[in-house]
Write a protein that holds these residues in place. Structure first.
Motif, PDB file in Angstrom:
ATOM      1  N   SER A  62       5.147   2.058   1.274  1.00 38.26           N
ATOM      2  CA  SER A  62       4.659   3.404   0.986  1.00 38.26           C
ATOM      3  C   SER A  62       3.631   3.380  -0.148  1.00 38.26           C
ATOM      4  CB  SER A  62       5.831   4.299   0.606  1.00 38.26           C
ATOM      5  OG  SER A  62       5.381   5.563   0.220  1.00 38.26           O
ATOM      6  N   ASN A  65       0.419   1.851   1.144  1.00 35.86           N
ATOM      7  CA  ASN A  65      -0.330   2.772   2.018  1.00 35.86           C
ATOM      8  C   ASN A  65      -1.025   3.860   1.215  1.00 35.86           C
ATOM      9  OD1 ASN A  65       0.389   1.384   4.331  1.00 35.86           O
ATOM     10  ND2 ASN A  65       2.163   2.665   4.728  1.00 35.86           N
ATOM     11  N   HIS A  66      -0.444   4.272   0.091  1.00 37.20           N
ATOM     12  CA  HIS A  66      -1.058   5.306  -0.736  1.00 37.20           C
ATOM     13  C   HIS A  66      -2.218   4.771  -1.565  1.00 37.20           C
ATOM     14  CE1 HIS A  66       2.497   7.506   0.420  1.00 37.20           C
ATOM     15  NE2 HIS A  66       1.952   8.605  -0.062  1.00 37.20           N
TER      16      HIS A  66
END
Length: 68
Positions: A62, A65-66
């Motif tokens: 996560s 991906n950010h």
């Protein structure tokens, strides 16, 4: 039965194999706070909950991906 009753625990060798790193690297990563700590069951026995590792992996994915 619920999933909590079927929790899987991994040894340091299992964790090292999962990430294709050495056992000493697991301990180094834990000491540096870059990997979840295991649960100390006895003086020479530590185990990691598989669910904790999966949650940690999801957090890594996560945050990756950010940042892209």
């Amino acid at each position: 039965m619920d999933a909590q009753n079927h929790q899987q625990y991994l040894s340091v060798k299992d964790v090292a194999g999962r990430y294709r790193i050495g056992v000493s690297t697991v301990w180094e990563q834990v000491a540096a706070g870059r990997m979840p700590a295991g649960i100390k069951l006895a003086p020479n026995t530590t185990r990691w909950r598989l669910s904790d590792l999966i949650d940690w992996e999801a957090g890594l994915a996560s945050s990756h991906n950010h940042s892209t």
